[in-house]
Design a protein around this motif. Structure first.
Motif, PDB file in Angstrom:
ATOM      1  N   GLN A  57      42.144  31.888  46.302  1.00 43.25           N
ATOM      2  CA  GLN A  57      42.544  32.584  45.087  1.00 43.25           C
ATOM      3  C   GLN A  57      42.087  31.763  43.887  1.00 43.25           C
ATOM      4  O   GLN A  57      41.868  30.558  43.986  1.00 43.25           O
ATOM      5  N   GLN A  58      41.961  32.443  42.766  1.00 44.59           N
ATOM      6  CA  GLN A  58      41.536  31.794  41.537  1.00 44.59           C
ATOM      7  C   GLN A  58      42.746  31.567  40.638  1.00 44.59           C
ATOM      8  O   GLN A  58      43.688  32.370  40.636  1.00 44.59           O
ATOM      9  N   CYS A  59      42.708  30.497  39.884  1.00 44.15           N
ATOM     10  CA  CYS A  59      43.783  30.185  38.943  1.00 44.15           C
ATOM     11  C   CYS A  59      43.907  31.296  37.906  1.00 44.15           C
ATOM     12  O   CYS A  59      42.915  31.844  37.451  1.00 44.15           O
ATOM     13  N   GLU A 117      47.099  40.398  42.854  1.00 46.79           N
ATOM     14  CA  GLU A 117      46.228  40.292  41.688  1.00 46.79           C
ATOM     15  C   GLU A 117      44.771  40.262  42.145  1.00 46.79           C
ATOM     16  O   GLU A 117      44.210  39.215  42.459  1.00 46.79           O
ATOM     17  N   ARG A 118      44.180  41.437  42.167  1.00 42.84           N
ATOM     18  CA  ARG A 118      42.830  41.617  42.703  1.00 42.84           C
ATOM     19  C   ARG A 118      41.785  40.757  41.991  1.00 42.84           C
ATOM     20  O   ARG A 118      40.854  40.278  42.629  1.00 42.84           O
ATOM     21  N   CYS A 124      38.993  40.257  47.606  1.00 50.07           N
ATOM     22  CA  CYS A 124      38.715  41.437  46.774  1.00 50.07           C
ATOM     23  C   CYS A 124      37.338  41.329  46.140  1.00 50.07           C
ATOM     24  O   CYS A 124      36.593  42.309  46.086  1.00 50.07           O
ATOM     25  N   SER A 125      36.982  40.124  45.662  1.00 50.19           N
ATOM     26  CA  SER A 125      35.676  39.959  45.021  1.00 50.19           C
ATOM     27  C   SER A 125      34.534  40.181  46.017  1.00 50.19           C
ATOM     28  O   SER A 125      33.423  40.519  45.622  1.00 50.19           O
ATOM     29  N   CYS A 129      39.055  43.006  50.980  1.00 47.50           N
ATOM     30  CA  CYS A 129      40.513  42.913  50.952  1.00 47.50           C
ATOM     31  C   CYS A 129      41.105  44.292  51.231  1.00 47.50           C
ATOM     32  O   CYS A 129      40.639  45.294  50.696  1.00 47.50           O
ATOM     33  N   ASN A 130      42.142  44.319  52.038  1.00 49.43           N
ATOM     34  CA  ASN A 130      42.778  45.585  52.400  1.00 49.43           C
ATOM     35  C   ASN A 130      44.215  45.667  51.897  1.00 49.43           C
ATOM     36  O   ASN A 130      45.001  46.451  52.392  1.00 49.43           O
TER      37      ASN A 130
END
Length: 133
Positions: A57-59, A117-118, A124-125, A129-130
Motif C-alpha cells: 500500500q502507498q502512504c 482506498e483504491r 488496484c493499480s 484487486c477484487n
C-alpha cells in the motif's frame, strides 16, 4: 509442500488480511484489514507448491509520488489465521476433502472495518484487486 514468495501477479486464491504499514519517508503508520495476499497453489505428482505474493500500500500523505508502495507487516496471530485458511483451501482443492464451513485451524479473524482506498492499493493499480470499497 513448498512455499515461495513471488513478485509476479497471477494466482488462484486471494485473501484480505490485517496488516500494518510504515512509511519510511514520513514515519506515518497505519493498519489495514484489506492487505491483499495472492496464493497460487498446485499439487502435481505428489509435490505441492504454494506461491505467495503480498501486495503493498502507498502512504496517504502526499509525497509527490516520490514514495513507492510499502511492504505489509503481519503479526503472528494474523499469519496463523492466513495459513489456517490456506490449509483449508489446499485440503479442499488439492485433496478434495470436505472441510466444514467456518472451519479454521488457528482461531478466528479479528474484525476490522474501514474503506478500501483504491488509489493507495498496489493490487488496484495493477488491475487485479477484487475488493469492494
Amino acid at each position: 509442500w513448498d512455499l515461495c514468495i513471488i513478485t509476479a501477479s497471477g494466482g488462484l486464491q486471494s485473501k484480505a488480511a490485517q496488516s500494518k504499514f510504515y512509511c519510511s519517508t514520513c514515519s506515518n503508520k497505519w493498519a489495514s484489514a484489506k492487505a491483499l495476499i495472492l496464493f497460487n497453489m498446485r499439487l502435481q505428482n505428489g509435490t505441492g507448491v504454494v506461491k505467495v505474493r503480498f501486495f503493498k500500500q502507498q502512504c496517504r500523505k502526499d509525497h509527490n509520488d516520490e514514495v513507492g508502495f510499502v511492504e505489509p507487516s503481519f503479526n503472528e496471530e494474523n499469519i496463523k489465521q492466513v495459513l489456517g485458511r490456506l490449509m483449508t483451501k489446499i485440503l479442499q482443492r488439492c485433496y478434495k476433502e470436505h472441510v466444514g464451513e467456518g472451519t479454521t485451524f488457528f482461531g478466528r479473524d479479528n474484525y476490522m472495518d474501514g474503506p478500501h482506498e483504491r488509489r493507495h492499493c498496489e493490487a488496484c493499480s495493477l488491475g487485479i484487486c477484487n475488493q469492494d470499497n
